[in-house]
Write a protein that holds these residues in place. Structure first.
Motif, PDB file in Angstrom:
ATOM      1  N   ALA A 216       0.865  -1.180   0.108  1.00  0.00           N
ATOM      2  CA  ALA A 216       0.083   0.136   0.080  1.00  0.00           C
ATOM      3  C   ALA A 216       1.039   1.291   0.144  1.00  0.00           C
ATOM      4  CB  ALA A 216      -1.014   0.072   1.233  1.00  0.00           C
ATOM      5  N   LEU A 217       2.010   1.313   0.706  1.00  0.00           N
ATOM      6  CA  LEU A 217       2.820   2.381   0.861  1.00  0.00           C
ATOM      7  C   LEU A 217       3.219   2.610  -0.453  1.00  0.00           C
ATOM      8  CD1 LEU A 217       4.297   4.383   2.497  1.00  0.00           C
ATOM      9  CD2 LEU A 217       6.253   2.793   2.974  1.00  0.00           C
ATOM     10  N   LEU A 218       3.995   1.488  -1.329  1.00  0.00           N
ATOM     11  CA  LEU A 218       4.473   1.684  -2.573  1.00  0.00           C
ATOM     12  C   LEU A 218       3.264   2.122  -3.777  1.00  0.00           C
ATOM     13  CD1 LEU A 218       6.696  -1.616  -2.677  1.00  0.00           C
ATOM     14  CD2 LEU A 218       7.704   0.784  -2.240  1.00  0.00           C
ATOM     15  N   ILE A 219       2.084   1.642  -3.557  1.00  0.00           N
ATOM     16  CA  ILE A 219       1.005   1.977  -4.418  1.00  0.00           C
ATOM     17  C   ILE A 219       0.826   3.747  -4.334  1.00  0.00           C
ATOM     18  CG2 ILE A 219      -1.377   1.793  -5.051  1.00  0.00           C
ATOM     19  CD1 ILE A 219      -0.761  -1.263  -4.409  1.00  0.00           C
ATOM     20  N   GLY A 220       0.840   3.897  -2.871  1.00  0.00           N
ATOM     21  CA  GLY A 220       0.266   5.313  -2.642  1.00  0.00           C
ATOM     22  C   GLY A 220       1.353   6.065  -3.185  1.00  0.00           C
ATOM     23  N   VAL A 221       2.883   5.858  -2.809  1.00  0.00           N
ATOM     24  CA  VAL A 221       3.952   6.835  -3.378  1.00  0.00           C
ATOM     25  C   VAL A 221       3.955   6.735  -4.769  1.00  0.00           C
ATOM     26  CG1 VAL A 221       6.231   7.171  -3.359  1.00  0.00           C
ATOM     27  CG2 VAL A 221       4.989   6.636  -1.343  1.00  0.00           C
ATOM     28  N   PHE A 222       3.923   5.531  -5.680  1.00  0.00           N
ATOM     29  CA  PHE A 222       4.364   5.705  -7.016  1.00  0.00           C
ATOM     30  C   PHE A 222       3.253   5.639  -7.808  1.00  0.00           C
ATOM     31  CE2 PHE A 222       8.085   3.336  -4.830  1.00  0.00           C
ATOM     32  CZ  PHE A 222       9.053   4.253  -5.504  1.00  0.00           C
ATOM     33  N   LEU A 223       2.031   5.385  -7.357  1.00  0.00           N
ATOM     34  CA  LEU A 223       0.727   5.113  -8.314  1.00  0.00           C
ATOM     35  C   LEU A 223      -0.011   6.493  -8.244  1.00  0.00           C
ATOM     36  CD1 LEU A 223      -0.231   1.675  -8.900  1.00  0.00           C
ATOM     37  CD2 LEU A 223       1.377   3.154 -10.252  1.00  0.00           C
ATOM     38  N   LEU A 224      -0.300   6.726  -6.850  1.00  0.00           N
ATOM     39  CA  LEU A 224      -1.159   7.737  -6.261  1.00  0.00           C
ATOM     40  C   LEU A 224      -0.499   9.057  -6.232  1.00  0.00           C
ATOM     41  CD1 LEU A 224      -3.434   5.823  -3.744  1.00  0.00           C
ATOM     42  CD2 LEU A 224      -3.761   6.145  -6.544  1.00  0.00           C
ATOM     43  N   LYS A 225       0.865   9.192  -6.065  1.00  0.00           N
ATOM     44  CA  LYS A 225       1.585  10.404  -5.689  1.00  0.00           C
ATOM     45  C   LYS A 225       1.577  10.949  -4.658  1.00  0.00           C
ATOM     46  CE  LYS A 225       3.000   9.663 -10.165  1.00  0.00           C
ATOM     47  NZ  LYS A 225       4.380   9.087 -10.429  1.00  0.00           N
ATOM     48  N   GLU A 226       1.344  10.236  -3.496  1.00  0.00           N
ATOM     49  CA  GLU A 226       1.173  10.668  -2.137  1.00  0.00           C
ATOM     50  C   GLU A 226       2.708  10.831  -1.695  1.00  0.00           C
ATOM     51  OE1 GLU A 226      -2.977   8.278  -1.163  1.00  0.00           O
ATOM     52  OE2 GLU A 226      -1.052   7.947   0.088  1.00  0.00           O
ATOM     53  N   GLU A 227       2.833  11.942  -0.897  1.00  0.00           N
ATOM     54  CA  GLU A 227       4.253  12.190  -0.284  1.00  0.00           C
ATOM     55  C   GLU A 227       4.338  10.920   0.784  1.00  0.00           C
ATOM     56  OE1 GLU A 227       6.205  15.526   2.585  1.00  0.00           O
ATOM     57  OE2 GLU A 227       4.090  15.838   1.853  1.00  0.00           O
ATOM     58  N   ALA A 228       5.731  10.604   0.936  1.00  0.00           N
ATOM     59  CA  ALA A 228       6.314   9.566   1.860  1.00  0.00           C
ATOM     60  C   ALA A 228       7.416  10.153   2.408  1.00  0.00           C
ATOM     61  CB  ALA A 228       6.420   8.463   1.020  1.00  0.00           C
ATOM     62  N   GLY A 229       7.500  11.032   3.351  1.00  0.00           N
ATOM     63  CA  GLY A 229       8.500  11.412   4.168  1.00  0.00           C
ATOM     64  C   GLY A 229       9.577  10.295   4.846  1.00  0.00           C
ATOM     65  N   ARG A 230      10.391  10.688   5.493  1.00  0.00           N
ATOM     66  CA  ARG A 230      11.403   9.531   6.089  1.00  0.00           C
ATOM     67  C   ARG A 230      10.546   8.783   7.293  1.00  0.00           C
ATOM     68  NH1 ARG A 230      13.001  14.597   7.849  1.00  0.00           N
ATOM     69  NH2 ARG A 230      13.114  14.886  10.279  1.00  0.00           N
TER      70      ARG A 230
END
Length: 272
Positions: free
Chosen positions: A240-254
């Motif tokens: 879900a984290l990968l989908i959110g970041v790479f497909l939905l373009k959600e921000e993922a900080g450290r």
């Protein structure tokens, strides 16, 4: 179980990007029920003692979906999903002791601690600080986790009593669909089932992914300790984290990345 985890993250992502999430979830439930009705003639029937568990599981799955809809109204996939899923394994581990007498070794409790740490990081730092984390998002996500833990324990016990994971799963999906349909008619009127047609692009694939994902999980509950299966299934938080970041373009900080790593480490420790 890894395939099930990927499918589970996939249907959550589909619902997250949908327009009317309630309609998407309702169509998901109706799709599950329709597929389950088609498959029922080919499945063994559950033993009579399992029917109360089937009914209870259907209600718990409906509560889970309603809380999940609310959670996604207030937060991102890459934040809500790890909260809702990551908080459940510690609850399942504790419930497994009471219900199944499945006691965890020290490595298992270390896994619980790592998952709890990841959940805490995602909740309080994953949204760029406490001040930017919507309180309602946190409340609904943790409420969703309670439902996840509850239906996991109920399904694990029910599938074992039924002595057929497939029969239990199909009847549970039918019951869940009927509960969601009744709620939709009560809150949105008798035309609610017709109104969901516009959300078929998200509801239909989500329904198929959801049925496949949980069918696998129910089968696994009859083959391994429930806490183990529940924890391994939560590798979906990383998908879900990968989908959110790479497909939905959600921000993922450290902090989100650190939280995901902690949850993943907990899942690995639970598996070991």
């Amino acid at each position: 179980m890894l395939a099930a985890a990927l499918m589970h993250a996939g249907w959550n992502a589909v619902v997250r990007v949908g327009g009317d999430r309630f309609s998407s979830i309702l169509l998901l439930s109706m799709t599950q029920s329709g597929l389950a009705l088609i498959l029922l003639p080919f499945a063994a029937q559950p033993l009579p003692a399992a029917w109360p568990w089937i009914a209870g599981a259907g209600l718990l799955h409906t509560g889970y979906k309603l809380f999940l809809i609310r959670a996604y109204q207030h937060g991102d996939l890459s934040q809500i999903y790890p909260l809702a899923r990551g908080a459940a394994p510690p609850m399942v581990a504790l419930g497994g002791i009471a219900l199944f007498h499945e006691h965890l070794p020290p490595a298992g409790w270390a896994a619980v601690a790592l998952i709890a740490l990841g959940v805490g990081l995602m909740a309080f730092r994953g949204g760029a600080g406490v001040s930017r984390l919507p309180v309602k998002a946190l409340a609904y996500a943790l409420g969703t986790a309670v439902f996840v833990a509850s239906y996991t324990l109920a399904d694990g016990q029910g599938a074992r009593i039924a002595q057929t994971a497939t029969g239990f799963a199909m009847w549970m999906f039918v019951g869940d669909g009927l509960c969601m349909l009744a709620y939709a008619v009560a809150t949105r009127g008798p035309r609610a089932p017709v109104a969901v047609v516009s959300e078929w692009r998200t509801g239909l694939p989500a329904g198929m992914l959801s049925l496949g994902s949980y069918w696998i999980a129910l089968w696994a509950f009859t083959r391994a300790p429930v806490a183990l299966v529940a924890a391994l299934r939560e590798t979906s938080v990383l998908f879900a984290l990968l989908i959110g970041v790479f497909l939905l373009k959600e921000e993922a900080g450290r902090w989100r990345v650190a939280a995901g790593v902690a949850i993943a480490a907990g899942v690995v420790a639970m598996r070991l």
